[in-house]
Design a protein around this motif. Structure first.
Motif, PDB file in Angstrom:
ATOM      1  N   ASP A   1       0.816  -1.221   0.000  1.00  0.00           N
ATOM      2  CA  ASP A   1       0.000   0.000   0.000  1.00  0.00           C
ATOM      3  C   ASP A   1       0.847   1.267   0.000  1.00  0.00           C
ATOM      4  N   GLU A   2       2.021   1.206   0.629  1.00  0.00           N
ATOM      5  CA  GLU A   2       2.872   2.388   0.664  1.00  0.00           C
ATOM      6  C   GLU A   2       3.265   2.820  -0.748  1.00  0.00           C
ATOM      7  N   MET A   3       3.714   1.881  -1.570  1.00  0.00           N
ATOM      8  CA  MET A   3       4.055   2.207  -2.959  1.00  0.00           C
ATOM      9  C   MET A   3       2.810   2.627  -3.732  1.00  0.00           C
ATOM     10  N   ALA A   4       1.696   1.977  -3.461  1.00  0.00           N
ATOM     11  CA  ALA A   4       0.443   2.316  -4.146  1.00  0.00           C
ATOM     12  C   ALA A   4       0.049   3.761  -3.857  1.00  0.00           C
ATOM     13  N   LEU A   5       0.177   4.171  -2.598  1.00  0.00           N
ATOM     14  CA  LEU A   5      -0.179   5.539  -2.221  1.00  0.00           C
ATOM     15  C   LEU A   5       0.775   6.554  -2.844  1.00  0.00           C
ATOM     16  N   GLY A   6       2.043   6.177  -2.969  1.00  0.00           N
ATOM     17  CA  GLY A   6       3.000   7.032  -3.665  1.00  0.00           C
ATOM     18  C   GLY A   6       2.640   7.163  -5.132  1.00  0.00           C
ATOM     19  N   ALA A   7       2.225   6.035  -5.738  1.00  0.00           N
ATOM     20  CA  ALA A   7       1.824   6.047  -7.146  1.00  0.00           C
ATOM     21  C   ALA A   7       0.593   6.918  -7.354  1.00  0.00           C
ATOM     22  N   VAL A   8      -0.354   6.835  -6.424  1.00  0.00           N
ATOM     23  CA  VAL A   8      -1.576   7.657  -6.505  1.00  0.00           C
ATOM     24  C   VAL A   8      -1.220   9.139  -6.504  1.00  0.00           C
ATOM     25  N   ARG A   9      -0.267   9.514  -5.675  1.00  0.00           N
ATOM     26  CA  ARG A   9       0.151  10.917  -5.605  1.00  0.00           C
ATOM     27  C   ARG A   9       0.784  11.373  -6.931  1.00  0.00           C
ATOM     28  N   ALA A  10       1.626  10.520  -7.498  1.00  0.00           N
ATOM     29  CA  ALA A  10       2.266  10.851  -8.775  1.00  0.00           C
ATOM     30  C   ALA A  10       1.234  10.971  -9.884  1.00  0.00           C
ATOM     31  N   ILE A  11       0.267  10.067  -9.874  1.00  0.00           N
ATOM     32  CA  ILE A  11      -0.790  10.052 -10.889  1.00  0.00           C
ATOM     33  C   ILE A  11      -1.646  11.310 -10.786  1.00  0.00           C
ATOM     34  N   LYS A  12      -1.958  11.718  -9.560  1.00  0.00           N
ATOM     35  CA  LYS A  12      -2.758  12.923  -9.363  1.00  0.00           C
ATOM     36  C   LYS A  12      -2.001  14.162  -9.848  1.00  0.00           C
ATOM     37  N   THR A  13      -0.718  14.226  -9.521  1.00  0.00           N
ATOM     38  CA  THR A  13       0.122  15.361  -9.941  1.00  0.00           C
ATOM     39  C   THR A  13       0.187  15.465 -11.452  1.00  0.00           C
ATOM     40  N   ALA A  14       0.190  14.302 -12.118  1.00  0.00           N
ATOM     41  CA  ALA A  14       0.261  14.266 -13.579  1.00  0.00           C
ATOM     42  C   ALA A  14      -1.097  14.455 -14.239  1.00  0.00           C
ATOM     43  N   GLY A  15      -2.160  14.562 -13.439  1.00  0.00           N
ATOM     44  CA  GLY A  15      -3.491  14.720 -14.003  1.00  0.00           C
ATOM     45  C   GLY A  15      -3.999  13.481 -14.701  1.00  0.00           C
ATOM     46  N   ARG A  16      -3.544  12.300 -14.236  1.00  0.00           N
ATOM     47  CA  ARG A  16      -3.934  11.031 -14.863  1.00  0.00           C
ATOM     48  C   ARG A  16      -4.778  10.183 -13.919  1.00  0.00           C
ATOM     49  N   GLU A  17      -5.763  10.784 -13.288  1.00  0.00           N
ATOM     50  CA  GLU A  17      -6.535  10.071 -12.273  1.00  0.00           C
ATOM     51  C   GLU A  17      -7.474   9.019 -12.845  1.00  0.00           C
ATOM     52  N   ASP A  18      -7.396   8.806 -14.164  1.00  0.00           N
ATOM     53  CA  ASP A  18      -8.148   7.726 -14.799  1.00  0.00           C
ATOM     54  C   ASP A  18      -7.446   6.379 -14.601  1.00  0.00           C
ATOM     55  N   ILE A  19      -6.205   6.398 -14.115  1.00  0.00           N
ATOM     56  CA  ILE A  19      -5.429   5.163 -13.950  1.00  0.00           C
ATOM     57  C   ILE A  19      -5.873   4.431 -12.685  1.00  0.00           C
ATOM     58  N   LEU A  20      -6.157   3.149 -12.826  1.00  0.00           N
ATOM     59  CA  LEU A  20      -6.612   2.304 -11.723  1.00  0.00           C
ATOM     60  C   LEU A  20      -5.391   1.789 -10.942  1.00  0.00           C
ATOM     61  N   VAL A  21      -5.404   1.944  -9.620  1.00  0.00           N
ATOM     62  CA  VAL A  21      -4.275   1.513  -8.783  1.00  0.00           C
ATOM     63  C   VAL A  21      -4.743   0.497  -7.741  1.00  0.00           C
ATOM     64  N   VAL A  22      -4.035  -0.616  -7.678  1.00  0.00           N
ATOM     65  CA  VAL A  22      -4.332  -1.666  -6.701  1.00  0.00           C
ATOM     66  C   VAL A  22      -3.120  -1.851  -5.798  1.00  0.00           C
ATOM     67  N   GLY A  23      -3.351  -1.829  -4.486  1.00  0.00           N
ATOM     68  CA  GLY A  23      -2.276  -2.022  -3.525  1.00  0.00           C
ATOM     69  C   GLY A  23      -2.349  -3.378  -2.854  1.00  0.00           C
ATOM     70  N   PHE A  24      -1.540  -3.538  -1.817  1.00  0.00           N
ATOM     71  CA  PHE A  24      -1.474  -4.822  -1.109  1.00  0.00           C
ATOM     72  C   PHE A  24      -1.099  -4.536   0.345  1.00  0.00           C
ATOM     73  N   ASP A  25      -1.783  -5.124   1.278  1.00  0.00           N
ATOM     74  CA  ASP A  25      -1.536  -5.104   2.724  1.00  0.00           C
ATOM     75  C   ASP A  25      -2.788  -4.754   3.507  1.00  0.00           C
ATOM     76  N   GLY A  26      -3.599  -3.797   2.984  1.00  0.00           N
ATOM     77  CA  GLY A  26      -4.775  -3.388   3.742  1.00  0.00           C
ATOM     78  C   GLY A  26      -4.405  -2.596   4.982  1.00  0.00           C
ATOM     79  N   THR A  27      -3.422  -1.687   4.853  1.00  0.00           N
ATOM     80  CA  THR A  27      -3.062  -0.812   5.970  1.00  0.00           C
ATOM     81  C   THR A  27      -4.195   0.194   6.196  1.00  0.00           C
ATOM     82  N   ASP A  28      -4.158   0.881   7.328  1.00  0.00           N
ATOM     83  CA  ASP A  28      -5.192   1.890   7.612  1.00  0.00           C
ATOM     84  C   ASP A  28      -5.223   2.959   6.528  1.00  0.00           C
ATOM     85  N   ASP A  29      -4.048   3.441   6.119  1.00  0.00           N
ATOM     86  CA  ASP A  29      -3.985   4.466   5.073  1.00  0.00           C
ATOM     87  C   ASP A  29      -4.480   3.925   3.741  1.00  0.00           C
ATOM     88  N   GLY A  30      -4.149   2.672   3.454  1.00  0.00           N
ATOM     89  CA  GLY A  30      -4.591   2.062   2.211  1.00  0.00           C
ATOM     90  C   GLY A  30      -6.104   1.930   2.155  1.00  0.00           C
TER      91      GLY A  30
END
Length: 295
Positions: free
Chosen positions: A216-245
């Motif tokens: 989930d940590e990498m997934a959340l980092g990827a989400v931030r990069a995707i948002k910054t790039a204006g590509r929020e159409d990209i589907l992101v799947v993480g792993f762990d099920g942390t509270d933040d995730g």
């Protein structure tokens, strides 16, 4: 009166003996964690501490700070202090072998949590079925986007059983469902690295439609990069099920996370260690259930 005094003295001796035994027991368990700079392993530690308290142990927790040399030093330190059982959440499945072998030589039972050890004798390994989880993530992407999906995979720390097995399961899904894997790049299970790697990959692979991050940590980092790039159409799947995730899934930022139960992994580890100290037989492998969390 003398009889009472004698009884009191005897009771005092028994009480002292009982307290001494409890103190010794409290020093028997050590948990060596890969890093406490990751919410997943903090939760794993919390689960272990809670269960240890329930069973009457004062668990010693040592942070390896994602450094195999520090991990080995931690284990060697526990050996010198005569630990009776060591629980290890490895920094690296191969590098941790030296620590396991050192414990083996000292005759101290070793239990591994979440990540396995390639070398040495481990009395029990407690972890989720990472292969099944990786396949679960790939199948979810296929279900949402179909065989035409173009996917990027963010890998964890190279050499860890968790990264290797999650990747293996994901590739099984990719081969079965025939979607396109554009590239697989490591980001070391780290949020900041996940963001930086994803920023570069967005430029290199503009056609990407989905991302599978092995935690989930990498997934959340990827989400931030995707948002910054204006590509929020990209589907992101993480792993762990942390509270933040999970919170990110609820907000619609992460599409899904394959949820482990780190608190349960830690708690089961202590239960197994308790059985080992009591001379009871334990299973060599203990699986912990996974589930896919979506909005």
């Amino acid at each position: 009166m003398k009889l009472k005094k004698i009884i009191t003295t005897v009771s005092g001796v028994v009480l002292s003996f009982t307290l001494a035994c409890q103190t010794l027991a409290k020093e028997n368990m050590v948990l060596v964690v890969s890093t406490l700079n990751n919410p997943f392993f903090v939760t794993l530690k919390d689960g272990a501490v809670k269960k240890a308290n329930e069973l009457g142990y004062d668990l010693v927790v040592l942070d390896s700070q994602n450094n195999p040399a520090k991990e080995l030093a931690n284990v060697e330190d526990t050996i010198v202090k005569n630990a009776k059982v060591i629980l290890i959440n490895p920094t690296d499945s191969e590098a941790v072998g030296n620590a396991v072998l050192a414990a083996n030589k000292a005759g101290i039972p070793v239990i591994t949590l979440d990540r396995a050890s390639i070398k040495g004798k481990v009395i029990s390994h407690i972890a989720s079925d990472n292969i099944a989880g990786g396949k679960m993530a790939g199948d979810f992407i296929f279900e949402k986007l179909g065989a035409t999906a173009k996917v990027i995979q963010l890998q964890g720390i190279v050499g860890t059983s968790a990264s290797r097995e999650r990747g293996e399961g994901f590739i099984k899904s990719q081969q079965q469902n025939n979607f396109t894997l554009l590239t697989a790049q490591p980001a070391d299970f780290d949020r900041a690295k996940g963001m930086n790697v994803m920023q570069n990959l967005l430029s290199a692979y503009p056609s990407v439609e989905a991302v599978f991050a092995e935690n989930d940590e990498m997934a959340l980092g990827a989400v931030r990069a995707i948002k910054t790039a204006g590509r929020e159409d990209i589907l992101v799947v993480g792993f762990d099920g942390t509270d933040d995730g999970i919170k990110s899934v609820e907000k619609g930022k992460l599409a899904a996370t394959v949820a482990q139960q780190p608190e349960k992994i830690g708690a089961i580890g202590i239960e197994v260690a308790d059985k080992v100290l009591k001379g009871e037989k334990v299973d060599e492998k203990i699986p912990v259930e996974l589930k896919l969390i979506t909005k």
